[in-house]
Design an enzyme around this catalytic site. Structure first.
Site, mmCIF file in Angstrom:
data_model
loop_
_atom_site.group_PDB
_atom_site.id
_atom_site.type_symbol
_atom_site.label_atom_id
_atom_site.label_comp_id
_atom_site.label_asym_id
_atom_site.label_seq_id
_atom_site.Cartn_x
_atom_site.Cartn_y
_atom_site.Cartn_z
ATOM 1 N N THR A 18 0.837 -1.202 0.000
ATOM 2 C CA THR A 18 0.000 0.000 0.000
ATOM 3 C C THR A 18 0.875 1.256 0.000
ATOM 4 O O THR A 18 0.552 2.261 -0.608
ATOM 5 C CB THR A 18 -0.910 0.016 1.254
ATOM 6 O OG1 THR A 18 -1.593 -1.226 1.351
ATOM 7 C CG2 THR A 18 -1.919 1.127 1.198
ATOM 8 N N SER A 113 6.287 3.533 8.795
ATOM 9 C CA SER A 113 5.103 4.198 9.333
ATOM 10 C C SER A 113 4.790 3.818 10.775
ATOM 11 O O SER A 113 5.608 4.003 11.656
ATOM 12 C CB SER A 113 3.921 3.905 8.412
ATOM 13 O OG SER A 113 2.833 4.665 8.806
ATOM 14 N N HIS A 114 3.626 3.214 10.960
ATOM 15 C CA HIS A 114 3.137 2.901 12.309
ATOM 16 C C HIS A 114 3.633 1.540 12.795
ATOM 17 O O HIS A 114 3.317 1.138 13.907
ATOM 18 C CB HIS A 114 1.609 2.896 12.285
ATOM 19 C CG HIS A 114 1.074 2.001 11.212
ATOM 20 N ND1 HIS A 114 1.187 2.322 9.874
ATOM 21 C CD2 HIS A 114 0.483 0.801 11.263
ATOM 22 C CE1 HIS A 114 0.669 1.351 9.158
ATOM 23 N NE2 HIS A 114 0.233 0.411 9.963
ATOM 24 N N ASP A 278 1.962 9.254 14.258
ATOM 25 C CA ASP A 278 2.585 7.924 14.149
ATOM 26 C C ASP A 278 4.086 8.006 13.898
ATOM 27 O O ASP A 278 4.690 9.075 13.991
ATOM 28 C CB ASP A 278 1.908 7.108 13.048
ATOM 29 C CG ASP A 278 2.181 7.679 11.673
ATOM 30 O OD1 ASP A 278 2.415 8.898 11.579
ATOM 31 O OD2 ASP A 278 2.171 6.914 10.688
ATOM 32 N N ASP A 280 6.051 8.074 11.298
ATOM 33 C CA ASP A 280 6.603 9.020 10.323
ATOM 34 C C ASP A 280 5.799 10.310 10.219
ATOM 35 O O ASP A 280 6.034 11.113 9.313
ATOM 36 C CB ASP A 280 6.719 8.352 8.949
ATOM 37 C CG ASP A 280 5.389 7.906 8.391
ATOM 38 O OD1 ASP A 280 4.471 7.614 9.185
ATOM 39 O OD2 ASP A 280 5.248 7.847 7.155
ATOM 40 N N ASP A 282 2.574 11.043 9.562
ATOM 41 C CA ASP A 282 1.491 11.357 8.624
ATOM 42 C C ASP A 282 0.104 11.001 9.157
ATOM 43 O O ASP A 282 -0.899 11.411 8.600
ATOM 44 C CB ASP A 282 1.748 10.743 7.239
ATOM 45 C CG ASP A 282 1.919 9.238 7.269
ATOM 46 O OD1 ASP A 282 1.781 8.637 8.350
ATOM 47 O OD2 ASP A 282 2.203 8.659 6.194
ATOM 48 N N ARG A 283 0.037 10.247 10.250
ATOM 49 C CA ARG A 283 -1.285 9.905 10.800
ATOM 50 C C ARG A 283 -1.630 10.812 11.978
ATOM 51 O O ARG A 283 -0.741 11.406 12.592
ATOM 52 C CB ARG A 283 -1.297 8.460 11.304
ATOM 53 C CG ARG A 283 -1.079 7.467 10.206
ATOM 54 C CD ARG A 283 -1.245 6.066 10.740
ATOM 55 N NE ARG A 283 -1.160 5.128 9.632
ATOM 56 C CZ ARG A 283 -1.713 3.925 9.614
ATOM 57 N NH1 ARG A 283 -2.364 3.485 10.673
ATOM 58 N NH2 ARG A 283 -1.611 3.145 8.556
ATOM 59 N N LYS A 377 -0.564 12.442 3.563
ATOM 60 C CA LYS A 377 -1.397 12.807 4.696
ATOM 61 C C LYS A 377 -0.498 13.435 5.755
ATOM 62 O O LYS A 377 0.724 13.259 5.716
ATOM 63 C CB LYS A 377 -2.172 11.614 5.219
ATOM 64 C CG LYS A 377 -1.326 10.419 5.616
ATOM 65 C CD LYS A 377 -2.276 9.256 5.883
ATOM 66 C CE LYS A 377 -1.577 8.064 6.464
ATOM 67 N NZ LYS A 377 -0.988 7.191 5.462
#
Ligand code: G16
Length: 544
Positions: A18, A113-114, A278, A280, A282-283, A377
């Site tokens: 993704t 990411s997360h 998160d 990086d 972006d969340r 995001k």
């Protein structure tokens, strides 16, 4: 300095998911694994010689080593200049911002990411294109195709670059500029939001907020923006020192993993506002005092209140949401008479809509919200958007959400994740649903009449590209919906995601617990897909 050409052989597991290539650190540390993928990126990028690229990551374990390797490979591949964040740090939205501000050719972002970090955790790499956004599928597929044929990579023999001091250096023929990772991003935020208004709110002594950076990349960004520029008291940002293993935590801003923040916001003497981001950056997760805002509602509320925010006043062209995100924003778009787009999961699908000016705000159920200010995001952007609304409206988070529901009705929404289940069995579950779509269509389950059942397919309205098999949707005549999808970001086994949504227009019924309200649908999701049987699990691992 000598450019070496090193022989290599392909790895068959380098297909980006993704959001880029995510694997365990151990996989990335295999000889040539990172190098193969990076060379495949350079081989795929037409005309990158002599160009400027941006490079940085979320600071997780292996970030520094990977950056040194990539710098030397970039020099060997005749890249003209690399802009790298000091300490090798760039949050994902800041990387996107810098690609755009410097009009760079693209950027390489290092992050999983997360996902947890550390020697036993995960690592990741993705390529972003000139618009600052994640490479579209045609590019990621070309990178993958190349990785399957690769037989050598190029690297410069050179000492490591000092990443810790702002400087302009040379690596062979290539310039390396070590830049401040925070300043350009903070400046962009100042241009979008009413910093004076937010400063009055945060420094007035009445309103208190808590920002949990989860020991991930947003720490320095959040301290600079909230504490230094907006006057929030020191200590407003907690867990603000980025650590290579995120302090052993799971840098995922949801009710399960951001439990320290949740305990504070649900405790005695709770602050008025809480937020987390998160790994990086972006969340985002938004909390009021003893109140959780679902990401789908958050997108709808930002859209409905965009006129209160200087950077968005009277300029919403349209909105976009990923297919599994609730339809709460659709109702707002309808009222505002603007277009609303439904895309597959993955921020890369918003890029064309943003570039074409078709969408201004975008969001996903997976705690992601953003706009056309960058092409990723953006966690802190969403927090500032909320603070701007709070500063103008002078109401609590809960009051704002409840009055939103009163106007638009409430979309009850939850995602049930079954993590690390057997990959084959999870695929069988999806295949079995696919095979039975015809039979499920028009079927009656108890009181629920199926309205439609399909496997989501998306035709990009800008370039006409088609993405198929993006998730099984089963919609009912009362407007409720179940979506089944396999995650494209996990690194162990498979993660089955079940997205549940129902709609209630009657405000007297809005005060029900979400899981309670969705109970009939949860039971139906099990009955239709036989989740327990296929996953060997009695319950989801994570409910958000
Ligand atoms: C990435 C993507 C998002 C997506 C999320 C979850 O986010 O950028 O668009 O919604 O993964 O994807 P999946 O359901 O396939 O696991 P992030 O924050 O991990 O980069």
């Amino acid at each position: 300095m000598n450019i070496r050409t090193v022989s290599t052989t392909p790895f068959n597991d380098q297909k980006p998911g993704t959001s880029g290539l995510r694997k365990s650190v151990k996989v990335f540390q295999k000889p040539n694994y990172l190098e193969n993928f990076v060379q495949s990126i350079f081989d795929t990028l037409d005309g990158c010689e002599g160009q400027t690229l941006v490079l940085g990551g979320d600071g997780r374990y292996y970030n520094r080593q990977a950056i040194q390797i990539i710098l030397k490979m970039a020099a060997a591949n005749r890249i003209g200049r690399i802009l790298v964040g000091r300490g090798g740090i760039l949050s994902t939205p800041a990387a996107s911002c810098i690609i755009r501000q410097y009009k760079a050719f693209g950027g390489i972002i290092l992050s999983a990411s997360h996902n947890p970090g550390g020697p036993e955790g995960d690592f990741g790499i993705k390529y972003n294109i000139t618009n600052g956004g994640p490479a579209p599928e045609k590019v990621t597929e070309a990178i993958y195709d190349r990785s399957q044929k690769i037989n050598s990579y190029k690297i410069l023999d050179a000492p490591d670059v000092n990443l810790d001091k702002l400087a302009v250096l040379r690596l062979g023929e290539m310039a390396v500029e070590v830049i401040d990772p925070v300043e350009p991003y903070a400046r962009l935020m100042e241009s979008l939001f009413d910093f004076d208004g937010i400063r009055s709110l945060l420094s007035g002594g009445q309103f208190r907020m808590c920002m949990d950076s989860l020991h991930a990349v947003t720490g320095p960004y959040a301290k600079e923006i909230f504490e230094n520029r907006l006057g929030a008291p020191a200590g407003t940002v907690i867990n603000g020192t980025p650590l290579e293993d995120f302090g052993g935590g799971h840098p995922d801003p949801n009710l399960v993993y951001a439990h320290e923040l949740v305990d504070i916001l649900y405790g005695d003497d709770a602050p008025d506002f809480g937020a987390a981001s998160d790994g990086d950056g972006d969340r985002n997760m938004i909390l009021g005092r003893k109140f959780f805002v679902t990401p789908s509602d958050s997108l709808a509320i930002l859209t409905a209140n965009a006129n209160l925010v200087p950077g968005y006043k009277e300029r919403l062209a349209g909105v976009a949401r990923s297919m599994p995100t609730s339809a709460a924003v659709d109702r707002v778009a309808d009222k505002l008479n603007i277009d609303c787009y439904e895309t597959p999961t993955g921020w890369k699908f918003f890029g064309n809509l943003l570039d074409a000016g078709k969408a201004t705000l975008c969001g996903e159920e997976s705690f992601g919200t953003g706009s056309d200010h960058v092409r990723e995001k953006d966690g802190l952007w969403a927090v500032l958007f909320w603070l701007n609304i709070l500063a103008v409206r002078g109401e609590s988070v809960e009051e704002i959400v409840r009055s939103h529901w009163q106007t638009y009705g409430r979309n009850f929404y939850s995602r049930h994740d079954y993590e690390e289940v057997d990959k084959e069995r999870a695929s069988e579950l999806m295949e079995s649903l696919r095979d039975r779509l015809g039979e499920i269509k028009n079927k009656q389950f108890g009181f629920s009449q199926v309205d439609y059942a399909d496997d989501f397919s998306y035709t990009d309205p800008v370039d006409g590209s088609i993405s198929q098999k993006q998730g099984i949707r089963i919609g009912f005549t009362d407007g409720s919906r179940i979506v089944y999808r396999l995650s494209g970001t996990g690194t162990k086994g498979a993660t089955l995601r079940v997205y549940l949504e129902s709609y209630e227009s009657d405000a007297s019924k809005h005060d029900v617990d979400t899981q309670e309200a969705l109970k009939p649908l949860i039971n139906l999701a099990e009955e239709i897909a036989q989740i327990r049987q296929f996953t060997d699990r009695d319950a989801p691992t994570v409910i958000t």
